[in-house]
Design a protein around this motif. Structure first.
Motif, mmCIF file in Angstrom:
data_model
loop_
_atom_site.group_PDB
_atom_site.id
_atom_site.type_symbol
_atom_site.label_atom_id
_atom_site.label_comp_id
_atom_site.label_asym_id
_atom_site.label_seq_id
_atom_site.Cartn_x
_atom_site.Cartn_y
_atom_site.Cartn_z
ATOM 1 N N ASN A 64 82.176 10.750 -42.705
ATOM 2 C CA ASN A 64 81.424 10.281 -41.523
ATOM 3 C C ASN A 64 81.371 8.766 -41.348
ATOM 4 N N HIS A 65 81.939 8.025 -42.311
ATOM 5 C CA HIS A 65 81.881 6.563 -42.187
ATOM 6 C C HIS A 65 82.528 6.089 -40.887
ATOM 7 N N PHE A 66 83.751 6.568 -40.622
ATOM 8 C CA PHE A 66 84.462 6.062 -39.443
ATOM 9 C C PHE A 66 83.888 6.610 -38.143
ATOM 10 N N ARG A 67 83.250 7.777 -38.199
ATOM 11 C CA ARG A 67 82.542 8.246 -37.008
ATOM 12 C C ARG A 67 81.439 7.232 -36.655
ATOM 13 N N ALA A 108 72.342 12.879 -30.009
ATOM 14 C CA ALA A 108 73.295 11.918 -30.571
ATOM 15 C C ALA A 108 74.651 12.108 -29.904
ATOM 16 N N VAL A 109 75.300 11.032 -29.515
ATOM 17 C CA VAL A 109 76.649 11.081 -28.945
ATOM 18 C C VAL A 109 77.560 10.299 -29.882
ATOM 19 N N TRP A 110 78.640 10.951 -30.321
ATOM 20 C CA TRP A 110 79.532 10.328 -31.303
ATOM 21 C C TRP A 110 80.905 10.039 -30.731
ATOM 22 N N VAL A 111 81.530 8.993 -31.237
ATOM 23 C CA VAL A 111 82.950 8.729 -30.990
ATOM 24 C C VAL A 111 83.648 8.937 -32.325
ATOM 25 N N ASP A 112 84.695 9.761 -32.341
ATOM 26 C CA ASP A 112 85.387 10.027 -33.606
ATOM 27 C C ASP A 112 86.892 10.100 -33.358
ATOM 28 N N ILE A 113 87.645 10.024 -34.426
ATOM 29 C CA ILE A 113 89.098 10.039 -34.313
ATOM 30 C C ILE A 113 89.649 11.249 -35.073
#
Ligand code: AMP
Length: 283
Positions: free
Chosen positions: A128-131, A109-114
């Protein structure tokens, strides 16, 4: 009415995108479907910004932005109705991934997060919603390669976060935010409204009424947040409050006194359905 082109795989969308002339502008409106006037307002805006180019709608109920006890299984769906509305709005292509595997091919899995912008409001109540949101929208941007992507201010925090993703990952596109579209009685349009029974639908009007009450207090000069929102429980009963917060519109950090543009944002459950709404408070 003409039928709209529907593509179900990433490879098909990439081939379609590659077939367009370099000068052809592309607008993308990502959604989870069960379209209403709010979604259609975004489609019209995107259409108006591509100067005769192509308008793309994506419909995907993205599992990674739902928590384990949320309403993924109950999320309303209406593929045929959505395709008809899309055609009427002049959509050129609808991307309906045939399964989550299409967008999450793995094996890793590759994630984009802030970091930042996610500590309050929905970020605090939906781990984890915004991830999930950042990841899926980044994938859609990478596959569709739009010049413009349009989002609603109903999901104000999501819009702010996606602007940060666009800026920090250098996606060469413009992110546009559009006003909240409401039912005639004031309730913000939402696909989830379909899950409200008659009683909860009526009770949910407490939300727009409450936002109006706070706006009036603000208009009469009240700037202290405790005074503005102190009676939220009372005013939003019998709803169950997930949050009622006033935050700075830029940092999305809570403020105790409004001296700069602020946002009153709420999430309240009625009859088990989670509804969000917000209003800007501009001094
Ligand atoms: P959703 O299908 O709920 O994920 O929403 C897709 C897009 O439509 C998001 O950018 C939302 O902010 C936007 N949207 C949803 N409801 C509304 C509304 N009532 N007014 C304007 N935009 C909306």
């Amino acid at each position: 009415m003409r039928r709209v082109k529907v593509l179900e795989t990433v490879a098909q969308v990439q081939a379609w995108r590659a077939s367009l002339a370099a000068a052809c502008k592309v607008g993308l409106v990502p959604t989870m479907g069960f379209l209403h006037e709010g979604h259609l307002s975004l489609l019209r805006e995107a259409k108006s910004r591509v100067n005769g180019g192509k308008l793309v709608l994506s419909i995907f109920v993205n599992p990674t932005q739902f928590g384990p006890h949320e309403d993924l299984d109950r999320y309303p769906r209406d593929r045929e109705g959505d395709l008809q509305k899309a055609a009427a709005c002049g959509v050129d292509m609808v991307f309906c991934p045939r399964s989550p595997d299409e967008l999450y091919p793995g094996p890793t899995a590759v994630w984009v997060d802030i970091e930042g912008l996610g500590e309050h409001l929905c970020g605090a109540t939906r781990p984890n919603h915004f991830r999930g949101v950042c990841t899926i929208v980044s994938k859609l941007w990478a596959v569709v390669r739009p010049d413009v992507s349009v989002f609603g201010k109903k999901d104000y925090q999501q819009l702010a976060i996606l602007r940060a993703v666009q800026r920090n990952l250098f996606f060469p596109l413009e992110v546009v935010g559009m006003p909240i579209v409401r039912e005639s009685d004031g309730l913000a349009m939402s696909s989830r409204n379909a899950n409200l029974d008659e009683t909860s639908r009526r009770q949910a009007l407490a939300i727009p009424r409450y936002l109006e009450t706070v706006r009036q207090r603000f208009a009469s000069g009240q700037r202290r947040v405790a005074e503005l929102i102190g009676d939220a429980e009372d005013k939003l009963a019998p709803g169950s409050i997930a949050y009622v917060e006033v935050v700075d519109t830029t940092t999305l950090q809570p403020v105790s006194e409004i001296r700069r543009p602020a946002l009153l944002a709420v999430a309240v459950h009625f009859g088990g359905v989670r509804l969000i709404d917000n209003t800007e408070l501009l001094p």
